[in-house]
Design a protein around this motif. Sequence first.
Motif, PDB file in Angstrom:
ATOM      1  N   GLN A 255      18.397  -4.399  -4.150  1.00 40.99           N
ATOM      2  CA  GLN A 255      17.172  -4.672  -3.375  1.00 40.99           C
ATOM      3  C   GLN A 255      16.362  -5.798  -4.008  1.00 40.99           C
ATOM      4  OE1 GLN A 255      15.009  -1.166  -1.552  1.00 40.99           O
ATOM      5  NE2 GLN A 255      16.099  -0.122  -3.188  1.00 40.99           N
ATOM      6  N   ASP A 256      16.269  -5.767  -5.326  1.00 36.03           N
ATOM      7  CA  ASP A 256      15.475  -6.791  -6.015  1.00 36.03           C
ATOM      8  C   ASP A 256      16.021  -8.190  -5.750  1.00 36.03           C
ATOM      9  OD1 ASP A 256      13.839  -4.833  -7.000  1.00 36.03           O
ATOM     10  OD2 ASP A 256      14.755  -4.772  -8.997  1.00 36.03           O
ATOM     11  N   VAL A 257      17.347  -8.315  -5.713  1.00 39.74           N
ATOM     12  CA  VAL A 257      17.954  -9.630  -5.438  1.00 39.74           C
ATOM     13  C   VAL A 257      17.526 -10.115  -4.062  1.00 39.74           C
ATOM     14  CG1 VAL A 257      20.135 -10.824  -5.002  1.00 39.74           C
ATOM     15  CG2 VAL A 257      19.916  -9.300  -6.972  1.00 39.74           C
ATOM     16  N   PHE A 258      17.642  -9.221  -3.060  1.00 38.19           N
ATOM     17  CA  PHE A 258      17.282  -9.599  -1.687  1.00 38.19           C
ATOM     18  C   PHE A 258      15.806  -9.947  -1.573  1.00 38.19           C
ATOM     19  CE2 PHE A 258      15.329  -8.155   2.285  1.00 38.19           C
ATOM     20  CZ  PHE A 258      15.916  -9.041   3.173  1.00 38.19           C
ATOM     21  N   PHE A 259      14.945  -9.048  -2.072  1.00 45.47           N
ATOM     22  CA  PHE A 259      13.506  -9.258  -1.878  1.00 45.47           C
ATOM     23  C   PHE A 259      12.981 -10.426  -2.706  1.00 45.47           C
ATOM     24  CE2 PHE A 259      13.755  -4.869  -0.255  1.00 45.47           C
ATOM     25  CZ  PHE A 259      13.096  -5.059   0.951  1.00 45.47           C
ATOM     26  N   ALA A 260      13.612 -10.728  -3.835  1.00 46.77           N
ATOM     27  CA  ALA A 260      13.205 -11.912  -4.605  1.00 46.77           C
ATOM     28  C   ALA A 260      13.504 -13.174  -3.807  1.00 46.77           C
ATOM     29  CB  ALA A 260      13.935 -11.934  -5.949  1.00 46.77           C
ATOM     30  N   ALA A 261      14.708 -13.211  -3.168  1.00 48.80           N
ATOM     31  CA  ALA A 261      15.061 -14.384  -2.354  1.00 48.80           C
ATOM     32  C   ALA A 261      14.121 -14.487  -1.168  1.00 48.80           C
ATOM     33  CB  ALA A 261      16.509 -14.258  -1.885  1.00 48.80           C
ATOM     34  N   ARG A 262      13.835 -13.340  -0.530  1.00 47.25           N
ATOM     35  CA  ARG A 262      12.932 -13.370   0.620  1.00 47.25           C
ATOM     36  C   ARG A 262      11.536 -13.823   0.209  1.00 47.25           C
ATOM     37  NH1 ARG A 262      10.504  -8.439   4.213  1.00 47.25           N
ATOM     38  NH2 ARG A 262       9.420  -8.126   2.244  1.00 47.25           N
ATOM     39  N   SER A 263      11.075 -13.368  -0.939  1.00 49.05           N
ATOM     40  CA  SER A 263       9.738 -13.757  -1.415  1.00 49.05           C
ATOM     41  C   SER A 263       9.651 -15.251  -1.639  1.00 49.05           C
ATOM     42  CB  SER A 263       9.404 -13.004  -2.709  1.00 49.05           C
ATOM     43  OG  SER A 263       9.289 -11.625  -2.466  1.00 49.05           O
ATOM     44  N   ALA A 264      10.730 -15.845  -2.172  1.00 47.85           N
ATOM     45  CA  ALA A 264      10.728 -17.285  -2.411  1.00 47.85           C
ATOM     46  C   ALA A 264      10.607 -18.047  -1.099  1.00 47.85           C
ATOM     47  CB  ALA A 264      12.005 -17.686  -3.150  1.00 47.85           C
ATOM     48  N   VAL A 265      11.369 -17.579  -0.084  1.00 45.97           N
ATOM     49  CA  VAL A 265      11.303 -18.230   1.232  1.00 45.97           C
ATOM     50  C   VAL A 265       9.927 -18.025   1.851  1.00 45.97           C
ATOM     51  CG1 VAL A 265      12.220 -18.176   3.585  1.00 45.97           C
ATOM     52  CG2 VAL A 265      13.777 -18.056   1.634  1.00 45.97           C
ATOM     53  N   PHE A 266       9.403 -16.799   1.751  1.00 50.71           N
ATOM     54  CA  PHE A 266       8.098 -16.519   2.350  1.00 50.71           C
ATOM     55  C   PHE A 266       6.974 -17.277   1.648  1.00 50.71           C
ATOM     56  CE2 PHE A 266       8.844 -12.178   4.611  1.00 50.71           C
ATOM     57  CZ  PHE A 266       9.866 -12.765   5.330  1.00 50.71           C
TER      58      PHE A 266
END
Length: 410
Positions: A255-266
């Motif tokens: 989950q951390d991998v996914f949400f870290a990538a999403r946070s960068a995009v957001f």
Amino acid sequence: MSSDPWGRVDETGTVYVRTADGSERVVGSWQAGSPDEALAYFERKYDGLVVEIGLLERRVKTTDLSAKDAMTAIDHLRQQVVEAHAVGDLDALGKRLDKLVESVEARREERKVQKAKQSDEARHAKEALVVEAEELAQSEQWRAAGERLRALVDTWKGLPRLDRKSDDELWHRFSHARSAFSKRRKAHFASLDAQREDARKAKEKLVAEAEALSGSTDWGPTAARYRDLMTDWKAAGRAQREHEDDLWNRFRGAQDVFFAARSAVFAERDAEQGENLKLKEELADEAEKLVPVTDLKAARAAFRSINERWEAIGHVPRDARPKVEGRMHAVERALQESEEAEWRRTNPEARARAEGLTGQLQAAVDKLQGQIETARAAGNTSKADKLQRELDGRQALLDQALKGLHEFGG
């Protein structure tokens, strides 16, 4: 011949002891010395018996000498007294032994009562242990109940034994309660182990899906799926301790991998939306200058121009959207209200209807006021109050109608 109150020596050297009834009994003969020496010798024999009886009296009084042993010692001494080759008050020694027997019997009875009391106390204590053990047998507080049952065993061991039948019956109940608890606890943990194994298998699947989703860029659906996976994770229960932490670390790590990538995009998107917000706030400032409306046609045209530029700007941050859009909607409503007011001013049919309604309501109000005055003059307070409530309702309608008529410029 020589004598004392309890014995004598005759001329032949025969030694006698006198008994309580006045008769005499031969206790020995003396040829080696004087009669006084003979009496002294046999008196010392008597003193020896006195000492032995005194010692036994002290043992009975001050030690835990059993009644059986005490009676054996008394019988032995009594035989010695009866057959004693001694001079002295042998009857008094017999009476002392009789009293000693009474003392031993009293002590025996005391001990019997004490033993019965202790046995009764032990019975009640063991019955209480059995009752508590049977209650604990139904407990699901596995650790606390198990520790308490072990403590009850230690307590049981420290209690005196009862008669064999009673003790065996109580021990059987006690032992059965412990066995029943152990059986239930064993079944519980066996079931728990099975549940934890099922949880481990379920969480292995959740981890596999979480890791497969970690590289997704389909932000919304994937985030929603992770929320579902977390719900399923909580519902799955705990796996074995040696697996639980490892599975959680893998699940959380994916989950951390996914949400870290999403946070960068957001974060990048938020920066862009922040700029969009500034632009829309400037347009909202421009739109708000159109109010109050003085030239409806010109204001409409200006608002259309502002709205076209608004639509060309991208998204703004979600938390800021209601406020900035609310400012534009407020201007739009003001323009709509101006159009409606203009239409009402130029609509003769609506004005006529409003005037007619106002006249009807005014007539009804006037009539009700007259009826109220009449009722009060007649002292009919109840009717007057009822008419007053009706008047209040009509007056409110009239006020509203007059306001509408005013909007037509009347």
